[in-house]
Motif scaffolding. Structure first.
Motif, PDB file in Angstrom:
ATOM      1  N   SER A  84       0.620  -1.131  -0.089  1.00  0.00           N
ATOM      2  CA  SER A  84       0.102   0.108   0.119  1.00  0.00           C
ATOM      3  C   SER A  84       0.868   1.191  -0.004  1.00  0.00           C
ATOM      4  O   SER A  84       1.907   1.477   0.622  1.00  0.00           O
ATOM      5  CB  SER A  84      -1.065   0.099   1.135  1.00  0.00           C
ATOM      6  OG  SER A  84      -1.560   1.261   1.344  1.00  0.00           O
ATOM      7  N   LEU A 150     -15.540  -9.306  -1.399  1.00  0.00           N
ATOM      8  CA  LEU A 150     -14.891  -8.298  -1.971  1.00  0.00           C
ATOM      9  C   LEU A 150     -15.801  -7.758  -3.232  1.00  0.00           C
ATOM     10  O   LEU A 150     -16.376  -8.827  -3.866  1.00  0.00           O
ATOM     11  CB  LEU A 150     -13.497  -8.263  -2.335  1.00  0.00           C
ATOM     12  CG  LEU A 150     -12.660  -8.652  -0.841  1.00  0.00           C
ATOM     13  CD1 LEU A 150     -11.280  -8.604  -1.392  1.00  0.00           C
ATOM     14  CD2 LEU A 150     -12.749  -7.467   0.142  1.00  0.00           C
ATOM     15  N   PRO A 151     -15.584  -6.664  -3.761  1.00  0.00           N
ATOM     16  CA  PRO A 151     -16.429  -6.356  -4.944  1.00  0.00           C
ATOM     17  C   PRO A 151     -15.658  -7.124  -6.337  1.00  0.00           C
ATOM     18  O   PRO A 151     -14.672  -7.633  -6.142  1.00  0.00           O
ATOM     19  CB  PRO A 151     -15.894  -4.667  -5.334  1.00  0.00           C
ATOM     20  CG  PRO A 151     -15.616  -4.281  -4.048  1.00  0.00           C
ATOM     21  CD  PRO A 151     -15.138  -5.343  -3.142  1.00  0.00           C
ATOM     22  N   CYS A 153     -14.374  -8.502  -9.871  1.00  0.00           N
ATOM     23  CA  CYS A 153     -13.347  -7.859 -10.654  1.00  0.00           C
ATOM     24  C   CYS A 153     -14.085  -8.061 -11.922  1.00  0.00           C
ATOM     25  O   CYS A 153     -14.696  -9.086 -12.194  1.00  0.00           O
ATOM     26  CB  CYS A 153     -12.106  -8.649 -10.700  1.00  0.00           C
ATOM     27  SG  CYS A 153     -11.117  -8.357  -9.270  1.00  0.00           S
ATOM     28  N   THR A 195      -3.749   4.051  -4.678  1.00  0.00           N
ATOM     29  CA  THR A 195      -4.731   3.680  -3.565  1.00  0.00           C
ATOM     30  C   THR A 195      -5.060   2.280  -3.535  1.00  0.00           C
ATOM     31  O   THR A 195      -4.651   1.451  -4.172  1.00  0.00           O
ATOM     32  CB  THR A 195      -6.118   4.450  -3.943  1.00  0.00           C
ATOM     33  OG1 THR A 195      -6.585   3.743  -5.003  1.00  0.00           O
ATOM     34  CG2 THR A 195      -6.076   5.905  -3.909  1.00  0.00           C
ATOM     35  N   GLY A 196      -5.373   1.875  -2.274  1.00  0.00           N
ATOM     36  CA  GLY A 196      -5.684   0.772  -2.104  1.00  0.00           C
ATOM     37  C   GLY A 196      -4.590  -0.492  -2.002  1.00  0.00           C
ATOM     38  O   GLY A 196      -3.400   0.169  -1.702  1.00  0.00           O
ATOM     39  N   ASP A 316     -13.257  -4.856   6.583  1.00  0.00           N
ATOM     40  CA  ASP A 316     -14.081  -3.976   6.140  1.00  0.00           C
ATOM     41  C   ASP A 316     -13.232  -2.844   5.411  1.00  0.00           C
ATOM     42  O   ASP A 316     -13.851  -2.064   4.534  1.00  0.00           O
ATOM     43  CB  ASP A 316     -14.978  -3.465   7.171  1.00  0.00           C
ATOM     44  CG  ASP A 316     -15.806  -4.491   7.638  1.00  0.00           C
ATOM     45  OD1 ASP A 316     -16.247  -5.410   6.822  1.00  0.00           O
ATOM     46  OD2 ASP A 316     -16.164  -4.448   8.525  1.00  0.00           O
ATOM     47  N   SER A 317     -11.956  -2.833   5.652  1.00  0.00           N
ATOM     48  CA  SER A 317     -11.237  -1.573   4.954  1.00  0.00           C
ATOM     49  C   SER A 317     -10.333  -1.898   4.041  1.00  0.00           C
ATOM     50  O   SER A 317      -9.843  -1.170   3.384  1.00  0.00           O
ATOM     51  CB  SER A 317     -10.433  -0.758   6.175  1.00  0.00           C
ATOM     52  OG  SER A 317      -9.413  -1.563   6.515  1.00  0.00           O
ATOM     53  N   VAL A 318     -10.180  -3.228   3.652  1.00  0.00           N
ATOM     54  CA  VAL A 318      -9.327  -3.577   2.485  1.00  0.00           C
ATOM     55  C   VAL A 318     -10.008  -3.523   1.360  1.00  0.00           C
ATOM     56  O   VAL A 318     -11.242  -3.822   0.899  1.00  0.00           O
ATOM     57  CB  VAL A 318      -9.115  -5.300   2.749  1.00  0.00           C
ATOM     58  CG1 VAL A 318      -8.315  -5.873   1.438  1.00  0.00           C
ATOM     59  CG2 VAL A 318      -8.345  -5.345   4.013  1.00  0.00           C
ATOM     60  N   ASP A 319      -9.172  -2.756   0.343  1.00  0.00           N
ATOM     61  CA  ASP A 319      -9.846  -2.409  -0.965  1.00  0.00           C
ATOM     62  C   ASP A 319      -8.490  -2.928  -2.007  1.00  0.00           C
ATOM     63  O   ASP A 319      -7.245  -2.446  -1.977  1.00  0.00           O
ATOM     64  CB  ASP A 319      -9.876  -0.935  -1.247  1.00  0.00           C
ATOM     65  CG  ASP A 319     -10.240  -0.411  -2.619  1.00  0.00           C
ATOM     66  OD1 ASP A 319     -10.803  -1.383  -3.267  1.00  0.00           O
ATOM     67  OD2 ASP A 319     -10.127   0.727  -2.759  1.00  0.00           O
ATOM     68  N   THR A 321      -6.991  -3.181  -5.249  1.00  0.00           N
ATOM     69  CA  THR A 321      -7.183  -2.357  -6.659  1.00  0.00           C
ATOM     70  C   THR A 321      -6.104  -2.757  -7.528  1.00  0.00           C
ATOM     71  O   THR A 321      -6.095  -2.046  -8.786  1.00  0.00           O
ATOM     72  CB  THR A 321      -6.852  -0.743  -6.328  1.00  0.00           C
ATOM     73  OG1 THR A 321      -5.431  -0.882  -5.587  1.00  0.00           O
ATOM     74  CG2 THR A 321      -7.808  -0.322  -5.575  1.00  0.00           C
TER      75      THR A 321
END
Length: 331
Positions: A84, A150-151, A153, A195-196, A316-319, A321
């Motif tokens: 990160s 997670l969202p 891909c 970011t992420g 919950d904060s893992v993104d 990218t």
């Protein structure tokens, strides 16, 4: 059942007191995976030795379940490092080869296998598990085991658009892996995304990943980026697959996916170029595939390990990218 004195071998006793995968025979694991997944051609111990033991980032943490001395469950956590720009990174276990014998289902083998991977991965210092699961497995991991989804891909076909950027293409073989080209492809470790979280790549990691037994890869080099491709066949159509795009320098401008696709289309002699994943280094959307048309839609799921009752990461904060096909074992 698993853990009873009569159900484990001396190698299993070592596993109780050690942590990472030990030097046991991987033949029974290969047999289990071939039985469950029906690999053609079947995989052998050489594949598992490469994947579980040769990774420059460390040996896999392997959870197993036994019934009456027979291996009935396997779940390997292959170390993967995320970095990160705005804080500490994460050392996760990429969850692969989750399998239980068909005749053991209903005995709790699935849960025992996963929970054993928690024990081994926690002892190995991993922060948690990142799973890449199909559409059938994601709800089970979320609803039954409490993982976070997670969202998704995106998967997309990219329309090739030739550009004038010089590119060289190299079929990966033993001579290439033994030479200097992987070091030229990645002369320094990759930088974190703006970011992420994104995966950390080095020349040694790339050399190992491209050495997957039985795989056929092509390494493409431009002055700014390296990218890796392969091909697959779907419904008798030949498809070029863009597996990964890596910056060769600290500061690289974003690159057009359509230009990379043109290189792949020309080299692999097909107009169909597929890309899955996220990468802030590339731009251009392509034509997204609806999930119902994907042969095996993939989802990302995340689980945090705990140390003294405290989670090692805030799921919950893992993104994530930056994550593409080459970051796991789809090809």
């Amino acid at each position: 059942m698993d853990g009873s004195p009569g159900s484990i071998s001396p190698g299993d006793v070592l596993m109780r007191h050690g942590y990472t995968d030990d030097g046991r025979d991987l033949g029974p694991t290969a047999d289990l995976l071939n039985l469950v997944f029906g690999f053609q051609p079947p995989i052998g111990s050489d594949h598992l030795d490469w994947y579980y033991r040769a990774n420059p980032q460390g040996r896999a943490s392997v959870g197993r379940a036994y019934d009456n001395g027979q291996l009935v469950g396997n779940y390997a956590l292959v170390p993967i490092q995320f970095q990160s720009s705005h804080g500490p990174g994460l050392r996760l276990g990429l969850g692969v080869d989750l399998s239980t014998r068909p005749d053991s289902r209903g005995t709790g083998a699935f849960r025992r296998t996963v929970e054993d991977s928690y024990r081994v991965g926690t002892a190995d210092g991993l922060d948690g598990i990142l799973g890449v699961a199909n559409a059938q497995s994601v709800p089970r991991m979320v609803q039954t085991l409490g993982w976070r989804r997670l969202p998704d891909c995106p998967a997309r076909f990219i329309a090739p658009l030739p550009d004038s950027i010089p590119t060289s293409s190299h079929l990966v073989d033993a001579a290439l892996l033994a030479g200097s080209l992987p070091d030229q492809a990645l002369p320094q470790p990759t930088s974190p995304p703006p970011t992420g979280l994104g995966t950390l790549w080095t020349a040694n990691l790339l050399r190992w990943r491209l050495a997957r037994p039985g795989a056929r890869y092509v390494l493409h080099l431009r002055d700014d980026v390296s990218f890796i491709s392969t091909t697959t066949i779907h419904r008798r159509l030949r498809i070029a697959v863009l597996l990964k795009v890596l910056a060769r320098h600290k500061r690289v401008n974003s690159v057009a996916l359509r230009g990379l696709a043109a290189t792949l289309a020309r080299y692999h002699r097909t107009p169909l170029v597929l890309h899955w994943g996220v990468n802030p280094l590339v731009q251009g959307g392509g034509v997204s595939l609806p999930r119902r048309l994907m042969p095996s839609p993939l989802g990302l799921v995340l689980h945090a390990f705990h140390a003294d009752g405290v989670p090692r990461m805030d799921v919950d904060s893992v993104d994530v990218t930056s994550f593409e096909f080459l970051d796991f074992d789809a090809y």
